[in-house]
Design an enzyme around this catalytic site. Structure first.
Site, mmCIF file in Angstrom:
data_model
loop_
_atom_site.group_PDB
_atom_site.id
_atom_site.type_symbol
_atom_site.label_atom_id
_atom_site.label_comp_id
_atom_site.label_asym_id
_atom_site.label_seq_id
_atom_site.Cartn_x
_atom_site.Cartn_y
_atom_site.Cartn_z
ATOM 1 N N TYR A 127 -10.883 -1.197 13.359
ATOM 2 C CA TYR A 127 -11.296 -2.368 14.134
ATOM 3 C C TYR A 127 -12.062 -1.927 15.375
ATOM 4 C CZ TYR A 127 -11.237 -6.891 16.413
ATOM 5 O OH TYR A 127 -11.629 -8.066 17.004
ATOM 6 N N GLN A 184 -7.800 -12.993 13.017
ATOM 7 C CA GLN A 184 -8.088 -13.297 11.619
ATOM 8 C C GLN A 184 -8.540 -12.065 10.839
ATOM 9 O OE1 GLN A 184 -9.560 -14.610 14.277
ATOM 10 N NE2 GLN A 184 -11.784 -14.756 14.063
ATOM 11 N N ASN A 207 -8.391 -6.902 22.183
ATOM 12 C CA ASN A 207 -7.809 -7.695 23.262
ATOM 13 C C ASN A 207 -6.355 -8.033 22.920
ATOM 14 O OD1 ASN A 207 -7.871 -9.828 21.412
ATOM 15 N ND2 ASN A 207 -9.735 -10.699 22.258
ATOM 16 N N GLN A 251 -12.190 1.421 34.419
ATOM 17 C CA GLN A 251 -11.267 0.881 33.414
ATOM 18 C C GLN A 251 -11.106 -0.627 33.564
ATOM 19 O OE1 GLN A 251 -10.064 2.711 30.765
ATOM 20 N NE2 GLN A 251 -11.543 4.119 31.676
ATOM 21 N N HIS A 254 -13.389 -3.213 31.526
ATOM 22 C CA HIS A 254 -13.208 -3.462 30.091
ATOM 23 C C HIS A 254 -12.798 -4.896 29.793
ATOM 24 C CE1 HIS A 254 -13.726 0.262 27.885
ATOM 25 N NE2 HIS A 254 -13.112 0.921 28.833
ATOM 26 N N GLU A 318 -1.408 4.035 29.483
ATOM 27 C CA GLU A 318 -2.372 4.492 28.477
ATOM 28 C C GLU A 318 -3.119 5.725 28.991
ATOM 29 O OE1 GLU A 318 -6.194 2.634 26.043
ATOM 30 O OE2 GLU A 318 -5.696 1.893 28.030
ATOM 31 N N HIS A 319 -3.687 5.634 30.193
ATOM 32 C CA HIS A 319 -4.371 6.754 30.839
ATOM 33 C C HIS A 319 -3.620 7.108 32.112
ATOM 34 C CE1 HIS A 319 -7.615 4.385 28.804
ATOM 35 N NE2 HIS A 319 -8.044 5.582 28.420
ATOM 36 N N ASP A 351 -12.988 8.782 27.310
ATOM 37 C CA ASP A 351 -13.462 7.572 26.637
ATOM 38 C C ASP A 351 -14.580 7.881 25.647
ATOM 39 O OD1 ASP A 351 -11.717 5.872 27.927
ATOM 40 O OD2 ASP A 351 -13.145 5.260 29.465
ATOM 41 N N GLU A 405 32.154 10.018 1.580
ATOM 42 C CA GLU A 405 31.450 8.759 1.823
ATOM 43 C C GLU A 405 31.798 7.682 0.799
ATOM 44 O OE1 GLU A 405 27.302 9.666 2.106
ATOM 45 O OE2 GLU A 405 27.507 10.587 4.099
ATOM 46 N N HIS A 410 27.278 9.593 -6.837
ATOM 47 C CA HIS A 410 26.527 10.714 -6.284
ATOM 48 C C HIS A 410 27.201 12.030 -6.679
ATOM 49 C CE1 HIS A 410 24.486 7.686 -3.922
ATOM 50 N NE2 HIS A 410 23.731 8.597 -3.325
#
Length: 423
Positions: A127, A184, A207, A251, A254, A318-319, A351, A405, A410
């Site tokens: 994306y 979408q 976003n 930044q 953006h 993030e940064h 970036d 167990e 098993h």
């Protein structure tokens, strides 16, 4: 002017910490209906939302970009862009190759062979946001690690893909570029429609609505992580205020939801950085950055540099930039998507062209992981091969554990192999 908050103001700090996820939660309630609509009604819903949100008539223009459009895009890009894309791509590819996990083999005991084998994902969707700015760099950051990992089919999607985005994708050999965006698009690639193939994984920033959609579909489709509006935290007690302000504003431009903060024990530096951001905003005329800084930006005054570093860890940004006087605290940093050391490590380098990936976790998710890598497009599969001697060596331990167990079948599945007549 960028507001200055004292670290003792716990209420303000709490609001800063909580605001990112709150906005994502608000977006999720709106996005849920879109995701479900696309899941149920496929292309019909996509066509409707493309017209509503992006002003696109997909019936007329088609879901994918034509070869002619891509060829025409070469005549619309700035001079030198292809050279810059190739330089950045080379560095990104070099770093991605180092991120690949390795296959290995070992013998845990006589007759017990254990291996790790590596398999690529089959199809991924990358994306690329298509809002205020064209982002060909995001094409590189999402596609190249997938190529290095050996993904068979890589699809790119972007609403209103700009010429620079089309050229970047074409240079990398991408054959299908979709003109789909928003929640979408995420839903379409997560579940598949008549005209959009289902992807094994969806990667890329967006976003808050795109981020919320990714969070919703994550139970049914692989995602990289929640990569919403960008974040930057700068930590230090000394540095050039103009440079610090320049990174904060960079930044902030953006997205109105971008979150940028400078954490420092220096009152004087805090004041000069705040003033410097105003100068840059007036000079460059950046309404989006101005809105972001007013809403989400802050300078936090701490008691000392140790508290500044601890607060940065709590934010898990993030940064994260550690200015020259703070680089010695690197070992104390536990959580950050990508770290920039020293005054010359401009965040814009990461970036675009240093080679590290700019698709990074936001909203505090850097507590759990770093940025997108080639490893995100691979499956590590464990394999074991036992001989009769190897299983005999483990027999007692397996049967004892299974019995403890209460899993009788098993235990029996091992014992059956040593019953006379069954061998």
């Amino acid at each position: 002017m960028l507001k200055i908050i004292h670290s003792t103001n716990r209420a303000s700090l709490k609001r800063l910490l909580e605001r990112r996820n709150l906005r994502l939660d608000e977006a999720e309630s709106l996005v849920r209906r879109i995701v479900e609509d696309v899941r149920r009604h496929g292309d019909r819903a996509l066509i409707r939302y493309a017209k509503q949100f992006d002003g696109l008539d997909l019936r007329k223009e088609g879901f994918t970009v034509s070869r002619r459009e891509i060829q025409e895009a070469y005549g619309k890009i700035p001079r030198g862009l292809i050279r810059a894309l190739r330089l950045a791509a080379r560095n990104i590819r070099s770093v991605a190759r180092r991120q690949l996990p390795r296959a290995w083999r070992t013998e845990t005991s006589d007759g017990v062979e254990v291996r790790q084998i590596i398999r690529s994902l089959d199809r991924v969707a990358c994306y690329v946001p298509g809002g205020r700015f064209p982002l060909p760099s995001t094409v590189l950051m999402s596609v190249i690690p997938a190529q290095v990992a050996g993904v068979r089919e890589i699809l790119v999607t972007s609403p209103h893909p700009a010429p620079a985005v089309l050229v970047a994708a074409d240079i990398l050999g991408i054959e299908k570029i979709y003109r789909l965006g928003g929640a979408q698009a995420i839903a379409a690639f997560a579940y598949g429609t008549e005209g959009v193939p289902r992807a094994d994984k969806i990667v890329g920033p967006g976003n808050r609505y795109v981020a919320a959609a990714k969070r919703l579909v994550a139970r049914d489709c692989g995602i990289d992580f929640v990569a919403g509006p960008t974040e930057l935290v700068v930590v230090g007690s000394r540095g050039r205020p103009q440079w610090i302000a320049a990174d904060l504003v960079a930044q902030a431009e953006h997205d109105p939801d971008a979150a940028v903060m400078f954490i420092t024990p220096s009152r004087r530096l805090a004041a000069t950085v705040s003033a410097s951001t105003d100068i840059i905003l007036r000079k460059l005329r950046l309404p989006v950055a101005e809105q972001s800084l007013a809403r989400q930006g802050a300078i936090i005054l701490t008691r000392d540099i140790f508290e500044a570093v601890d607060l940065a860890n709590a934010l898990a940004p993030e940064h994260l930039t550690l200015l020259n006087g703070a680089t010695s605290f690197l070992d104390r940093i536990q959580s950050a998507g990508s770290i920039f050391l020293g005054d010359f490590s401009a965040v814009a380098a990461g970036d675009y062209a240093s080679g590290t990936n700019h698709i990074l976790p936001t909203g505090g998710m850097a507590r759990l992981r770093g940025g997108l890598s080639a490893a995100d497009f691979l499956k590590t599969i464990s394999l074991q091969k036992l001989s009769r001697r190897g299983l005999a060596h483990l027999r007692s331990a397996i049967v004892t554990l299974a019995t403890a167990e209460g899993l009788k079948a098993h235990a029996n599945s091992v014992e059956a192999r040593f019953v006379s007549g069954n061998e």
